[in-house]
Write a protein that holds these residues in place. Structure first.
Motif, mmCIF file in Angstrom:
data_model
loop_
_atom_site.group_PDB
_atom_site.id
_atom_site.type_symbol
_atom_site.label_atom_id
_atom_site.label_comp_id
_atom_site.label_asym_id
_atom_site.label_seq_id
_atom_site.Cartn_x
_atom_site.Cartn_y
_atom_site.Cartn_z
ATOM 1 N N GLY A 73 -1.538 55.370 30.111
ATOM 2 C CA GLY A 73 -0.197 55.302 29.535
ATOM 3 C C GLY A 73 0.305 53.878 29.387
ATOM 4 O O GLY A 73 1.214 53.606 28.599
ATOM 5 N N PHE A 74 -0.300 52.954 30.135
ATOM 6 C CA PHE A 74 0.073 51.541 30.063
ATOM 7 C C PHE A 74 -0.799 50.756 29.091
ATOM 8 O O PHE A 74 -0.566 49.562 28.877
ATOM 9 N N ALA A 75 -1.811 51.385 28.530
ATOM 10 C CA ALA A 75 -2.760 50.671 27.671
ATOM 11 C C ALA A 75 -2.055 50.041 26.475
ATOM 12 O O ALA A 75 -1.171 50.646 25.856
ATOM 13 N N PRO A 135 -12.943 51.369 25.053
ATOM 14 C CA PRO A 135 -14.146 50.535 24.914
ATOM 15 C C PRO A 135 -13.878 49.140 24.370
ATOM 16 O O PRO A 135 -14.683 48.230 24.574
ATOM 17 N N ASP A 136 -12.754 48.944 23.685
ATOM 18 C CA ASP A 136 -12.450 47.632 23.110
ATOM 19 C C ASP A 136 -11.620 46.744 24.038
ATOM 20 O O ASP A 136 -11.344 45.584 23.699
ATOM 21 N N ALA A 137 -11.203 47.280 25.170
ATOM 22 C CA ALA A 137 -10.363 46.495 26.085
ATOM 23 C C ALA A 137 -11.199 45.439 26.794
ATOM 24 O O ALA A 137 -12.343 45.687 27.184
ATOM 25 N N ASN A 138 -10.616 44.258 26.987
ATOM 26 C CA ASN A 138 -11.345 43.203 27.683
ATOM 27 C C ASN A 138 -11.201 43.357 29.199
ATOM 28 O O ASN A 138 -10.440 44.199 29.691
ATOM 29 N N ALA A 139 -11.926 42.545 29.943
ATOM 30 C CA ALA A 139 -11.961 42.673 31.397
ATOM 31 C C ALA A 139 -10.597 42.444 32.031
ATOM 32 O O ALA A 139 -10.241 43.108 33.016
ATOM 33 N N THR A 140 -9.810 41.528 31.458
ATOM 34 C CA THR A 140 -8.488 41.246 32.008
ATOM 35 C C THR A 140 -7.578 42.459 31.893
ATOM 36 O O THR A 140 -6.863 42.816 32.835
ATOM 37 N N GLU A 141 -7.603 43.087 30.722
ATOM 38 C CA GLU A 141 -6.754 44.268 30.528
ATOM 39 C C GLU A 141 -7.198 45.412 31.431
ATOM 40 O O GLU A 141 -6.372 46.099 32.033
ATOM 41 N N ILE A 142 -8.518 45.624 31.533
ATOM 42 C CA ILE A 142 -9.012 46.692 32.396
ATOM 43 C C ILE A 142 -8.567 46.460 33.835
ATOM 44 O O ILE A 142 -8.094 47.383 34.517
ATOM 45 N N ALA A 143 -8.706 45.234 34.308
ATOM 46 C CA ALA A 143 -8.316 44.916 35.688
ATOM 47 C C ALA A 143 -6.822 45.162 35.901
ATOM 48 O O ALA A 143 -6.410 45.700 36.948
ATOM 49 N N ALA A 144 -6.004 44.776 34.924
ATOM 50 C CA ALA A 144 -4.558 44.980 35.040
ATOM 51 C C ALA A 144 -4.221 46.465 35.048
ATOM 52 O O ALA A 144 -3.339 46.917 35.792
ATOM 53 N N LEU A 145 -4.924 47.252 34.241
ATOM 54 C CA LEU A 145 -4.669 48.687 34.184
ATOM 55 C C LEU A 145 -5.123 49.378 35.463
ATOM 56 O O LEU A 145 -4.483 50.332 35.916
ATOM 57 N N VAL A 146 -6.227 48.922 36.036
ATOM 58 C CA VAL A 146 -6.674 49.478 37.312
ATOM 59 C C VAL A 146 -5.587 49.274 38.365
ATOM 60 O O VAL A 146 -5.247 50.182 39.130
ATOM 61 N N THR A 147 -5.028 48.066 38.409
ATOM 62 C CA THR A 147 -3.969 47.765 39.374
ATOM 63 C C THR A 147 -2.725 48.601 39.106
ATOM 64 O O THR A 147 -2.159 49.204 40.023
ATOM 65 N N ALA A 148 -2.306 48.662 37.846
ATOM 66 C CA ALA A 148 -1.086 49.388 37.500
ATOM 67 C C ALA A 148 -1.239 50.891 37.677
ATOM 68 O O ALA A 148 -0.285 51.588 38.000
ATOM 69 N N GLY A 149 -2.462 51.393 37.475
ATOM 70 C CA GLY A 149 -2.679 52.826 37.553
ATOM 71 C C GLY A 149 -2.622 53.388 38.951
ATOM 72 O O GLY A 149 -2.373 54.578 39.138
ATOM 73 N N GLN A 150 -2.858 52.575 39.969
ATOM 74 C CA GLN A 150 -2.781 53.009 41.364
ATOM 75 C C GLN A 150 -3.606 54.267 41.623
ATOM 76 O O GLN A 150 -3.142 55.215 42.259
ATOM 77 N N GLY A 151 -4.814 54.278 41.104
ATOM 78 C CA GLY A 151 -5.696 55.416 41.350
ATOM 79 C C GLY A 151 -5.534 56.566 40.390
ATOM 80 O O GLY A 151 -6.215 57.586 40.509
ATOM 81 N N SER A 152 -4.651 56.430 39.411
ATOM 82 C CA SER A 152 -4.408 57.491 38.433
ATOM 83 C C SER A 152 -4.830 57.027 37.042
ATOM 84 O O SER A 152 -4.136 56.218 36.419
#
Length: 330
Positions: free
Chosen positions: A220-222, A197-214
Motif C-alpha cells: 500500500g506504500f509502494a 519487480p521494477d523497484a530498486n533496492a532502496t525502495e524495497i528496503a524502505a517498504l520492508v521497514t514500513a510494512g512491519q511484517g505485513s
C-alpha cells in the motif's frame, strides 16, 4: 493461486486438519492485517469444496487443477455452496467508491436460504467472512453466533480477524484459532520483489521497514517514496527540530491535494515510527515515547474521521516525532 509466503506452520496445521479428520466447523484466522490470512482462506475454501465434490481425486496439499469446475464457479461468483461476506460499497451503483463501515445484519441473514438446504455440489459448503471484526454489533454478530452454535450440516466457517481480542468471547469460543504472524524481513523482501519487480533496492528496503511484517501494508506504500518520509522523520527524531524548520517543510510537502496518498501514508507510518523507537528508550524518555505514540495514533484516527487540515496535522504529528530527541549531553 499459490500459497502466500510465510506462515508455513499455519498452512501445515490446517492441511493436517483437512487430512486427519479433525476439521473443526469454524476457524478463526487471526493475525495482523496484510500477512496473507484472507488469501490463504480463499485457497483453503477452494480446496475444501473441490475435495468435497471429488473425494480422493486431487493431489496432496492445496493444489486444485485449473480445469476443475469448482475453481471456475468460485471465480465467477456462482458456486452454490460458497458465500463470502465482506464490506460492500456504500452505493451499489458505484462499486469503486467508499465501502460501508461494517457488514450489516442483512448480509448475515442472507445466508439463511443456503443453510435451509443441503450442499448442492459437494459434501461441504464454505462461509468466508473477511473480516469478522467488521461484522456489525450486536445484531449481525448475534445472528452469526446462532449459526456458529448450531452449524448447518457440512458447513465450515472461515473467519478472518485482524484483532481477535475485540471479538465477542462467545464467537471466539466457537472457533478453532489459527494464528498468522508478521513476516520476517527476508520473507517480506521475497514478496515485495515478486510484486514490484521494477523497484530498486532502496525502495524495497524502505517498504520492508514500513510494512512491519505485513506485505499488504507495504504494498500500500509502494510508489510513495517511503524512504524519503522515513529520512525526514529520522532527522526530526534525532535533533528535535528546535527551529521547526523540518516540521514546516514536511507539512508543506504533504499538504497539497496531489500529495494526498503520501499524506495518508505518513499518517499510517508516523505512529509506527515512534513505536519502533520506543524500545531503545529508558526511564522518562521511554514514557515520553509511549505517550507520543498514543497521541500519534489518536491524531491519525482524528485526521481521517474529522478531515483535519493536512498541513496542521503533519506539523503536529512531526512534533510528536520530535519528542523522541533526547537532550544533548554536555
Amino acid at each position: 493461486m499459490t500459497l502466500p509466503i510465510g506462515n508455513d506452520a499455519a498452512h501445515a496445521a490446517f492441511a493436517s486438519a483437512m487430512t486427519g479428520g479433525t476439521l473443526h466447523h469454524a476457524w478463526l484466522f487471526a493475525g495482523p492485517e496484510g500477512v496473507g490470512k484472507a488469501t490463504f482462506a480463499r485457497i483453503a475454501a477452494l480446496r475444501l469444496l473441490a475435495e468435497g465434490a471429488n473425494p480422493g481425486s486431487l493431489p496432496p496439499g492445496y493444489d486444485v487443477p485449473g480445469t476443475d469446475r469448482t475453481r471456475s464457479l468460485i471465480a465467477a461468483g456462482s458456486h452454490p455452496d460458497y458465500r463470502e461476506l465482506t464490506r460492500q460499497p456504500k452505493d451499489a451503483d458505484k462499486p469503486g467508491q467508499d465501502l460501508a463501515r461494517s457488514i450489516p445484519i442483512a448480509q448475515v441473514r442472507a445466508l439463511g436460504p443456503m443453510f435451509a438446504t443441503t450442499p448442492s455440489m459437494s459434501s461441504r459448503r464454505i462461509v468466508l467472512i473477511d473480516a469478522i471484526d467488521e461484522v456489525e454489533r450486536p445484531g449481525a454478530s448475534n445472528a452469526l453466533l446462532k449459526s456458529l452454535e448450531e452449524p448447518p450440516a457440512g458447513t465450515i466457517f472461515l473467519l478472518i480477524s485482524h484483532a481477535p481480542g475485540r471479538l465477542l468471547p462467545t464467537i471466539r469460543s466457537r472457533c478453532r484459532l489459527l494464528r498468522f504472524d508478521p513476516l520476517d524481513d527476508a520473507a517480506m523482501e521475497r514478496v515485495l520483489r515478486a510484486q514490484l519487480p521494477d523497484a530498486n533496492a532502496t525502495e524495497i528496503a524502505a517498504l520492508v521497514t514500513a510494512g512491519q511484517g505485513s506485505p499488504g501494508r507495504a504494498l500500500g506504500f509502494a510508489g510513495l517514496d517511503m524512504a524519503a518520509l522515513d529520512k525526514a522523520m529520522t532527522g526530526i527524531a534525532r535533533d528535535g527540530d528546535p527551529s521547526n524548520t523540518q516540521r514546516a517543510k514536511l507539512a508543506k510537502l504533504l499538504s497539497p491535494k496531489a500529495a494526498q496518498p503520501r499524506y495518508e501514508a505518513f499518517l499510517d507510518r508516523a505512529p509506527a515510527f515512534i513505536a519502533a523507537a520506543a524500545p531503545a528508550k529508558h526511564g522518562a524518555a521511554l514514557q515520553t515515547a509511549l505517550n507520543s505514540y498514543d497521541a500519534a495514533r489518536a491524531l491519525s484516527a482524528s485526521a481521517r474521521s474529522l478531515s483535519l487540515d493536512a498541513q496542521a496535522t503533519v506539523f503536529e504529528m512531526a512534533g510528536l516525532v520530535a519528542t523522541l530527541a533526547e537532550p544533548a549531553r554536555s
